[in-house]
Design an enzyme around this catalytic site. Structure first.
Site, PDB file in Angstrom:
ATOM      1  N   ARG A   1       0.851  -1.188   0.000  1.00  0.00           N
ATOM      2  CA  ARG A   1       0.000   0.000   0.000  1.00  0.00           C
ATOM      3  C   ARG A   1       0.889   1.240   0.000  1.00  0.00           C
ATOM      4  O   ARG A   1       2.055   1.182   0.404  1.00  0.00           O
ATOM      5  CB  ARG A   1      -0.910   0.015   1.227  1.00  0.00           C
ATOM      6  CG  ARG A   1      -1.836  -1.200   1.339  1.00  0.00           C
ATOM      7  CD  ARG A   1      -2.621  -1.151   2.634  1.00  0.00           C
ATOM      8  NE  ARG A   1      -3.550  -2.284   2.767  1.00  0.00           N
ATOM      9  CZ  ARG A   1      -3.235  -3.452   3.313  1.00  0.00           C
ATOM     10  NH1 ARG A   1      -2.018  -3.647   3.814  1.00  0.00           N
ATOM     11  NH2 ARG A   1      -4.134  -4.427   3.378  1.00  0.00           N
TER      12      ARG A   1
ATOM     13  N   LYS B   1      -1.893  -2.160   7.528  1.00  0.00           N
ATOM     14  CA  LYS B   1      -3.325  -2.007   7.798  1.00  0.00           C
ATOM     15  C   LYS B   1      -3.748  -3.017   8.856  1.00  0.00           C
ATOM     16  O   LYS B   1      -3.364  -4.181   8.818  1.00  0.00           O
ATOM     17  CB  LYS B   1      -4.122  -2.231   6.515  1.00  0.00           C
ATOM     18  CG  LYS B   1      -5.590  -1.896   6.657  1.00  0.00           C
ATOM     19  CD  LYS B   1      -6.295  -1.981   5.326  1.00  0.00           C
ATOM     20  CE  LYS B   1      -7.768  -1.599   5.454  1.00  0.00           C
ATOM     21  NZ  LYS B   1      -8.473  -1.670   4.153  1.00  0.00           N
TER      22      LYS B   1
ATOM     23  N   HIS C   1      -2.292   2.588  -5.456  1.00  0.00           N
ATOM     24  CA  HIS C   1      -2.997   1.334  -5.170  1.00  0.00           C
ATOM     25  C   HIS C   1      -3.218   0.525  -6.444  1.00  0.00           C
ATOM     26  O   HIS C   1      -3.358  -0.706  -6.383  1.00  0.00           O
ATOM     27  CB  HIS C   1      -4.326   1.614  -4.486  1.00  0.00           C
ATOM     28  CG  HIS C   1      -4.698   0.586  -3.463  1.00  0.00           C
ATOM     29  ND1 HIS C   1      -4.068   0.482  -2.239  1.00  0.00           N
ATOM     30  CD2 HIS C   1      -5.629  -0.412  -3.490  1.00  0.00           C
ATOM     31  CE1 HIS C   1      -4.603  -0.519  -1.562  1.00  0.00           C
ATOM     32  NE2 HIS C   1      -5.542  -1.084  -2.301  1.00  0.00           N
TER      33      HIS C   1
ATOM     34  N   ARG D   1      -0.584  -1.983  -6.683  1.00  0.00           N
ATOM     35  CA  ARG D   1      -0.848  -3.125  -5.797  1.00  0.00           C
ATOM     36  C   ARG D   1      -1.861  -4.081  -6.436  1.00  0.00           C
ATOM     37  O   ARG D   1      -1.680  -5.297  -6.409  1.00  0.00           O
ATOM     38  CB  ARG D   1      -1.364  -2.596  -4.457  1.00  0.00           C
ATOM     39  CG  ARG D   1      -1.798  -3.657  -3.447  1.00  0.00           C
ATOM     40  CD  ARG D   1      -2.147  -2.961  -2.131  1.00  0.00           C
ATOM     41  NE  ARG D   1      -2.942  -3.778  -1.233  1.00  0.00           N
ATOM     42  CZ  ARG D   1      -2.444  -4.638  -0.341  1.00  0.00           C
ATOM     43  NH1 ARG D   1      -1.138  -4.806  -0.258  1.00  0.00           N
ATOM     44  NH2 ARG D   1      -3.238  -5.310   0.460  1.00  0.00           N
TER      45      ARG D   1
ATOM     46  N   HIS E   1      -3.996  -9.591   3.449  1.00  0.00           N
ATOM     47  CA  HIS E   1      -5.455  -9.601   3.575  1.00  0.00           C
ATOM     48  C   HIS E   1      -5.876 -10.540   4.698  1.00  0.00           C
ATOM     49  O   HIS E   1      -5.356 -11.652   4.823  1.00  0.00           O
ATOM     50  CB  HIS E   1      -6.104 -10.074   2.265  1.00  0.00           C
ATOM     51  CG  HIS E   1      -6.132  -9.038   1.203  1.00  0.00           C
ATOM     52  ND1 HIS E   1      -6.347  -9.321  -0.135  1.00  0.00           N
ATOM     53  CD2 HIS E   1      -5.959  -7.683   1.257  1.00  0.00           C
ATOM     54  CE1 HIS E   1      -6.317  -8.215  -0.837  1.00  0.00           C
ATOM     55  NE2 HIS E   1      -6.074  -7.209  -0.016  1.00  0.00           N
TER      56      HIS E   1
ATOM     57  N   TYR F   1      -9.524 -10.340  -7.462  1.00  0.00           N
ATOM     58  CA  TYR F   1      -8.585 -10.298  -8.590  1.00  0.00           C
ATOM     59  C   TYR F   1      -8.863 -11.376  -9.624  1.00  0.00           C
ATOM     60  O   TYR F   1      -8.390 -11.275 -10.756  1.00  0.00           O
ATOM     61  CB  TYR F   1      -7.148 -10.387  -8.068  1.00  0.00           C
ATOM     62  CG  TYR F   1      -6.811  -9.217  -7.174  1.00  0.00           C
ATOM     63  CD1 TYR F   1      -6.759  -7.929  -7.689  1.00  0.00           C
ATOM     64  CD2 TYR F   1      -6.628  -9.385  -5.809  1.00  0.00           C
ATOM     65  CE1 TYR F   1      -6.503  -6.833  -6.872  1.00  0.00           C
ATOM     66  CE2 TYR F   1      -6.361  -8.298  -4.984  1.00  0.00           C
ATOM     67  CZ  TYR F   1      -6.315  -7.037  -5.524  1.00  0.00           C
ATOM     68  OH  TYR F   1      -6.071  -5.961  -4.705  1.00  0.00           O
TER      69      TYR F   1
END
Length: 292
Positions: A139, A164, A235, A238, A261, A270
Site C-alpha cells: 500500500r 493495515k 494502489h 498493488r 489480507h 482479482y
C-alpha cells in the site's frame, strides 16, 4: 495568521480520550470527529441530544444530498463509536444500518504499462518507490513508512511494520526491486537524504517520510508522462501486482498472505480482472460444430 486556539468542548474531549484509549489511527480519529461534526451541523444543537428519529432523518439527509455510499457508511461508523462508546447509548444506533456498496473491479495495468509507468517517474527515488509498490504489492502508506533496516537482502523480504490493521508482516523482495533500492540508496546516501537507520523514502525533510499524497502525485505524473489514460493511483500498482501473480498461476492463498489480507474473499476480487485466465477458458460456442 490566526493563532486563536479553538476551545474543545468537554464532550469532544471525552470522545478524543475514548479514541486514544483504544489507540485508533489518527486518520480514523479525524473521520469519527468529522462524522459527529456533520451531525451537529445538521441538528444545530449538541449531538448528545439526538433521538432515534433525529438519526433516521440525518441518514435520509445524507442520502438526499448525494453522499456517496462509502462516505455515508464511514459517517455511520463514526457516529456508532460516539453513541456506543462515548455516550454509552448504543440503542440510539440500533436501527441505523450501513448501505450496500456497489461492487466494482479495480483498475489494473498490463505488465508493459506498469514497467512504462515506473520508467517514466521523474527521479530515481520515485522509480524505486513505485518499483516497491508494484514489485511487492505494498500500500502507499506501507511504501512510505519503510526504513532502511526493513530491507532484508539475506531473506529477500521487506519487513512491513504496522500495516493495515496494525499488523506486522513480511512482503516479497525480488532481485530487480533489490537492485533498484540499492541504486537509490547509493545516491540518496551520498546526497545525505538517507540517514543511517532512517526512512528509505524520506520527504523534503529527511527526518520525515515521503507522504502517501506525494507518492500518489508521483504516480499521476508518471502515468501522464507514459501516456497511460487509465485512472491510476499507487494502489493500482498493488492491484496489478496481485492480478499478475494470479495470471501466473500463483496460489490465491499465497497472494492473500503477500497482500496482508485478513479474508480470502478480499483477495478473490482479482479473479475478476485476471484476463489471462479468461483467455484460457474455452467458451461453449467454440465447441458447437459449424452449421453446414
Amino acid at each position: 495568521m490566526d493563532t486563536t486556539t479553538r476551545k474543545v468542548s468537554p464532550l469532544r474531549q471525552r470522545m478524543i480520550e475514548d479514541m486514544r484509549m483504544r489507540k485508533l489511527e489518527p486518520r480514523t480519529q479525524e473521520g469519527y470527529i468529522r462524522a459527529v461534526r456533520k451531525l451537529t451541523e445538521y441538528l444545530k444543537r449538541s449531538p448528545d441530544t439526538a433521538t432515534v428519529e433525529d438519526l433516521r432523518n440525518f441518514q435520509l439527509h445524507l442520502v438526499d444530498t448525494g453522499t456517496s455510499p462509502i462516505t455515508l457508511n464511514a459517517t455511520l461508523t463514526g457516529l456508532r463509536f460516539f453513541f456506543d462508546i462515548t455516550l454509552g447509548r448504543a440503542e440510539l444506533m440500533a436501527r441505523m444500518q450501513p448501505v450496500k456498496l456497489p461492487r466494482t473491479v479495480p483498475v489494473v495495468l498490463s505488465m508493459q504499462e506498469a514497467a512504462a509507468l515506473i520508467a517514466a517517474a521523474r527521479n530515481i527515488k520515485h522509480q524505486a518507490a513505485l518499483s516497491v509498490a508494484y514489485g511487492a504489492g505494498l500500500r502507499a502508506s506501507e511504501v512510505c513508512r519503510l526504513k532502511v533496516g526493513d530491507v532484508d537482502s539475506e531473506r529477500m523480504a521487506l519487513r512491513v511494520e504496522q500495516g493495515k490493521g496494525a499488523k506486522d508482516r513480511y512482503a516479497m523482495l525480488s532481485p530487480v526491486v533489490l537492485q533498484r533500492l540499492r541504486a537509490w540508496w547509493r545516491i540518496g546516501h551520498a546526497q545525505g537524504k538517507i540517514l543511517p537507520g532512517g526512512w528509505l523514502f524520506p520527504g523534503l525533510d529527511v527526518m520525515e517520510p515521503l507522504s502517501a499524497r506525494q507518492l500518489n502525485r508521483a504516480v499521476h505524473d508518471a502515468a501522464a508522462a507514459a501516456g497511460i489514460a487509465k485512472r491510476v493511483t499507487t494502489h493500482t500498482l498493488r492491484h496489478s501486482f496481485a492480478t499478475h501473480l494470479l495470471e501466473r498461476k500463483v496460489d490465491i492463498r499465497v497472494i492473500q498472505v503477500l497482500l496482508g489480507h485478513k479474508k480470502l474473499e478480499t483477495t478473490s476480487i482479482y479473479a475478476h480482472v485476471a484476463t489471462d485466465l479468461l483467455r484460457e477458458v474455452l467458451g461453449p460456442l467454440e465447441q458447437v460444430p459449424p452449421s453446414s
